[in-house]
Structures are given as C-alpha cells and as structure tokens.
Design a protein around this motif. Structure first.
Motif, short mmCIF file in Angstrom:
data_model
loop_
_atom_site.label_atom_id
_atom_site.label_comp_id
_atom_site.label_asym_id
_atom_site.label_seq_id
_atom_site.Cartn_x
_atom_site.Cartn_y
_atom_site.Cartn_z
N VAL A 9 0.83 -1.20 0.00
CA VAL A 9 0.00 0.00 0.00
C VAL A 9 0.87 1.26 0.00
O VAL A 9 0.60 2.25 -0.71
CB VAL A 9 -0.95 -0.02 1.21
CG1 VAL A 9 -1.67 1.32 1.35
CG2 VAL A 9 -1.95 -1.15 1.07
N MET A 10 1.97 1.22 0.78
CA MET A 10 2.87 2.37 0.82
C MET A 10 3.52 2.60 -0.54
O MET A 10 3.68 3.76 -0.99
CB MET A 10 3.95 2.15 1.88
CG MET A 10 3.43 2.17 3.31
SD MET A 10 4.69 1.71 4.53
CE MET A 10 5.88 3.03 4.28
N ALA A 11 3.87 1.52 -1.21
CA ALA A 11 4.46 1.68 -2.53
C ALA A 11 3.43 2.18 -3.54
O ALA A 11 3.73 2.99 -4.41
CB ALA A 11 5.06 0.36 -2.99
N ALA A 12 2.20 1.70 -3.44
CA ALA A 12 1.16 2.13 -4.40
C ALA A 12 0.80 3.59 -4.21
O ALA A 12 0.47 4.30 -5.19
CB ALA A 12 -0.07 1.25 -4.23
N ASN A 13 0.84 4.11 -3.01
CA ASN A 13 0.48 5.51 -2.73
C ASN A 13 1.70 6.44 -2.72
O ASN A 13 1.58 7.60 -2.30
CB ASN A 13 -0.25 5.60 -1.39
CG ASN A 13 -1.59 4.88 -1.41
OD1 ASN A 13 -2.25 4.81 -2.45
ND2 ASN A 13 -1.98 4.33 -0.27
N ASN A 14 2.85 5.87 -3.12
CA ASN A 14 4.08 6.67 -3.16
C ASN A 14 4.43 7.26 -1.79
O ASN A 14 5.05 8.33 -1.69
CB ASN A 14 3.98 7.81 -4.18
CG ASN A 14 3.86 7.30 -5.61
OD1 ASN A 14 4.49 6.30 -5.95
ND2 ASN A 14 3.08 7.96 -6.43
N VAL A 15 4.06 6.57 -0.73
CA VAL A 15 4.42 7.02 0.61
C VAL A 15 5.89 6.70 0.89
O VAL A 15 6.57 7.44 1.62
CB VAL A 15 3.50 6.36 1.66
CG1 VAL A 15 3.93 6.74 3.08
CG2 VAL A 15 2.06 6.76 1.40
N ALA A 16 6.38 5.62 0.34
CA ALA A 16 7.77 5.20 0.52
C ALA A 16 8.34 4.81 -0.83
O ALA A 16 7.62 4.33 -1.71
CB ALA A 16 7.86 4.04 1.50
N PRO A 17 9.62 5.02 -1.04
CA PRO A 17 10.23 4.61 -2.30
C PRO A 17 10.24 3.09 -2.46
O PRO A 17 10.14 2.33 -1.48
CB PRO A 17 11.65 5.18 -2.19
CG PRO A 17 11.91 5.34 -0.73
CD PRO A 17 10.59 5.68 -0.13
N ILE A 18 10.41 2.66 -3.70
CA ILE A 18 10.39 1.23 -4.01
C ILE A 18 11.52 0.50 -3.29
O ILE A 18 11.36 -0.61 -2.79
CB ILE A 18 10.48 1.02 -5.53
CG1 ILE A 18 9.27 1.63 -6.23
CG2 ILE A 18 10.59 -0.47 -5.86
CD1 ILE A 18 7.96 1.00 -5.84
N GLY A 19 12.69 1.14 -3.23
CA GLY A 19 13.82 0.48 -2.56
C GLY A 19 13.52 0.21 -1.10
O GLY A 19 13.86 -0.86 -0.57
N ALA A 20 12.90 1.18 -0.41
CA ALA A 20 12.57 0.97 1.00
C ALA A 20 11.53 -0.13 1.16
O ALA A 20 11.59 -0.95 2.10
CB ALA A 20 12.07 2.27 1.61
N VAL A 21 10.55 -0.17 0.25
CA VAL A 21 9.52 -1.21 0.32
C VAL A 21 10.15 -2.60 0.13
O VAL A 21 9.82 -3.55 0.85
CB VAL A 21 8.44 -0.95 -0.73
CG1 VAL A 21 7.47 -2.13 -0.82
CG2 VAL A 21 7.67 0.33 -0.41
N ILE A 22 11.07 -2.70 -0.85
CA ILE A 22 11.73 -4.00 -1.08
C ILE A 22 12.56 -4.40 0.14
O ILE A 22 12.58 -5.56 0.57
CB ILE A 22 12.60 -3.93 -2.34
CG1 ILE A 22 11.72 -3.74 -3.59
CG2 ILE A 22 13.45 -5.18 -2.47
CD1 ILE A 22 12.49 -3.55 -4.86
N ALA A 23 13.24 -3.42 0.76
CA ALA A 23 14.03 -3.72 1.96
C ALA A 23 13.15 -4.20 3.10
O ALA A 23 13.50 -5.13 3.85
CB ALA A 23 14.83 -2.47 2.37
N ILE A 24 11.98 -3.56 3.25
CA ILE A 24 11.05 -3.98 4.31
C ILE A 24 10.59 -5.42 4.07
O ILE A 24 10.53 -6.24 5.00
CB ILE A 24 9.86 -3.01 4.37
CG1 ILE A 24 10.31 -1.63 4.89
CG2 ILE A 24 8.76 -3.58 5.28
CD1 ILE A 24 9.23 -0.58 4.83
N MET A 25 10.26 -5.73 2.80
CA MET A 25 9.80 -7.09 2.49
C MET A 25 10.89 -8.12 2.75
O MET A 25 10.65 -9.20 3.30
CB MET A 25 9.35 -7.16 1.04
CG MET A 25 8.06 -6.39 0.75
SD MET A 25 7.56 -6.57 -0.98
CE MET A 25 6.01 -5.66 -0.96
#
Length: 330
Positions: A36-52
């Motif tokens: 959801v954060m990646a879809a709403n541009n709340v966090a960059p893609i790199g941060a989302v991948i790191a979280i996952m």
C-alpha cells in the motif's frame, strides 16, 4: 502455582502451529502495508523491497528457531543404535523447553526405546538360560537311555518303549535348537564357517532314520552333486532336519529321498492316494505342521528361498535354494 499448571498445558498445546500462524499473519500484514505504501508513493520502491526482505528474513529466523527441537530429535534418531539406545539423550531432549507436540513425541519414543531395551534383555536371558536349562535334562535323558539300552534283561516291550523315548528325545533336541535360533533377534552368536552340505546332511539323515525304526518307510540320501556354504552349519542342519521330519510325518509308507543338487537341497516324499491314508496325512499336518512353519521362518530369516510343490497323485517336494554356493574345494 498448582492452579496455573493446567492452564499452561492448555496454552502450550499445539503452540508450534500457533506460533507459525502468528509469524505468517505478521509477515502478511507487513507485505500488505508495504504494498500500500508503494502504491500511494508514501515510501520509495527500494525501502519497500528492503522492508519485504527484512520481514521475510525475520520470519525465516523465527520458523528456524521453532524447528530446532525437531531437527535435534531427528539427528538423535538418525544416530540411534538399537543395541545401545541413548536413553540419556532422549531424557535431555525431553527436559528442555520444547513444543508440547515435540515433548509428546519424545515421551512416546522414550517408552518405545525402554520396551525395546527390555525385550532385548529378555531375549538374551532366555537364550542363555534356555540353552542351559533345556539341554541339561535332555543330556541326562540321553545318557540314561543309552545305559538302559546296554541292559541285557530288558524285555521287548521295554526295548520298544526305550526306542520311543530316544526318538522323542531326538525330536525335542531338534525343536529346542530351532527355537533357540529363532528366538534371537539377529544371527549374532551363530558361528559361520565353510562347510560341505553333504557332510551335514548325512548326519541329519542318520538322525532321522532313528525316527522311522519299525515303520515301512525308507530314507535315502541321493548325492548327484556336492557344494559348500559359508554360513552357520547349525542353522543349515536345523532347517534340513525340519524338512526331513515334516516329510516323515506326511509318509506312512514308501521312500523319502533327500537330494543334493548344485546350490539346492530337496526332500521328496510320496503322496498318499487312499482316502483313509489321506485323512491320516491331514491329521499329521494338523499335529506336526510346526516343523514346516519353523523351516519357513528359518528360510526367510537367512534368505534361503524355500519352495513347496505338490502334484495330484505324485510326490510332494520341498526344496531349499542357496544363493551363494561354493565349490567343495573352497
């Protein structure tokens, strides 16, 4: 403290599955939030991948920690020696804080190992005690019967009774020998050596001839071949002796032929054609079928295939094949 013990047991019941479910739910929530954060541009893609990736790594570590008791138990059982069971190792694993299901498995394995250890101890005690306590009175009976046979004033009735005693003693000796062999869990303790089967068979045929004294039955040893085996001569003698005795019980009159072929031994006895003879034969099977049963168990135990053939109006053939015969010169 005592009042909380049942609640603790209920809480831990199935705790492994519950904890894995919690890890799975938390990881799913993290994945959904990150998506959801990646879809709403709340966090960059790199941060989302790191979280996952971090959530996946933490989930793997959590599951691996929960699996440690199972892996430890698997390694313990892989190195398990039935002859020397590591009961202390099971006690150590059972004493650690583990999942309730794993603890139940350890308790069950502990009980099974204890029963197996007790069975092995009873087997050793039986084979040791029975070997002495059963053979000693048989030896006394044989010596006493031999001394009675030397008496010159023994009547014909007494002599016939003495011969029956000697035949029964010989049969009981063979049964004791067979039972002692089969009572062992393995063939340890049975000395193996190279021996010529013809020599052992001649002795067994001579013993069996004592059982048919006074009966219209002839026992013949046919030796068109000879071969040697590397095995226990005791086991071979007991197996062939049981087959010969079984043939004697199936035959009221006629000739029984023990034949030595390359790599096999067969016992051939004539079938009985008359109805009354057939009824006597079936009665003999009911009374003395354990001879053949013992021979089957010995053949299965030592991997010497036993084959039985019976043709209507013809002979009954029992043959044992030995997979690894050796020439007599060896």
């Amino acid at each position: 403290m005592e009042g909380r013990a049942p609640q603790d047991i209920r809480r831990r019941r199935g705790s492994f599955r519950a904890r894995i479910a919690v890890v799975f739910v938390l990881q799913t929530i993290v994945m959904i939030v990150a998506s959801v954060m990646a879809a709403n541009n709340v966090a960059p893609i790199g941060a989302v991948i790191a979280i996952m990736l971090c959530s996946g790594g933490l989930a793997w570590i959590a599951v691996s920690r929960e699996w440690i008791p199972v892996a430890t138990l698997a390694r313990l059982l892989e190195a398990w020696d039935p002859e020397r069971p590591d009961m202390a190792g099971l006690d150590r694993e059972g004493g650690k804080r583990a999942d309730n299901d794993v603890s139940s498995l350890i308790r069950g394995l502990h009980g099974l190992a204890s029963r197996i250890e007790g069975y092995g101890e009873r087997e050793r005690n039986f084979t040791r005690d029975a070997s002495h306590e059963l053979r000693s009175p048989l030896t006394v009976i044989k010596m006493s019967s031999d001394m009675l046979a030397d008496e010159s004033d023994l009547s014909d009735v007494g002599y016939r009774s003495l011969e029956r005693i000697r035949r029964s003693t010989r049969e009981l000796e063979a049964l004791v020998e067979a039972f002692l062999i089969l009572s062992r869990e393995s063939d340890q303790g049975l000395a193996e050596e190279d021996f010529v089967v013809n020599t052992v068979l001649r002795q067994e045929v001579d013993y069996a001839r004592e059982l048919i004294a006074g009966r219209p039955v002839e026992l013949v040893l046919d030796e068109p071949a000879s071969f040697a085996l590397h095995a226990s001569p005791r086991v071979f003698a007991v197996l062939c002796g049981q087959l010969i005795r079984h043939a004697l019980q199936q035959t009221d009159q006629g000739t029984i032929v023990v034949t030595v072929m390359p790599g096999s031994v067969s016992v051939i006895n004539p079938a009985l054609d008359a109805p009354e003879a057939g009824s006597r034969r079936h009665a003999a099977v009911d009374r003395h079928g354990f001879d053949l049963a013992i021979a089957r168990r010995l053949s299965d135990r030592f991997e010497w295939p036993l084959e039985l053939r019976s043709l209507p109006g013809a002979n009954r053939i029992a043959s044992v094949r030995f997979p690894h015969p050796q020439p007599v010169e060896a």
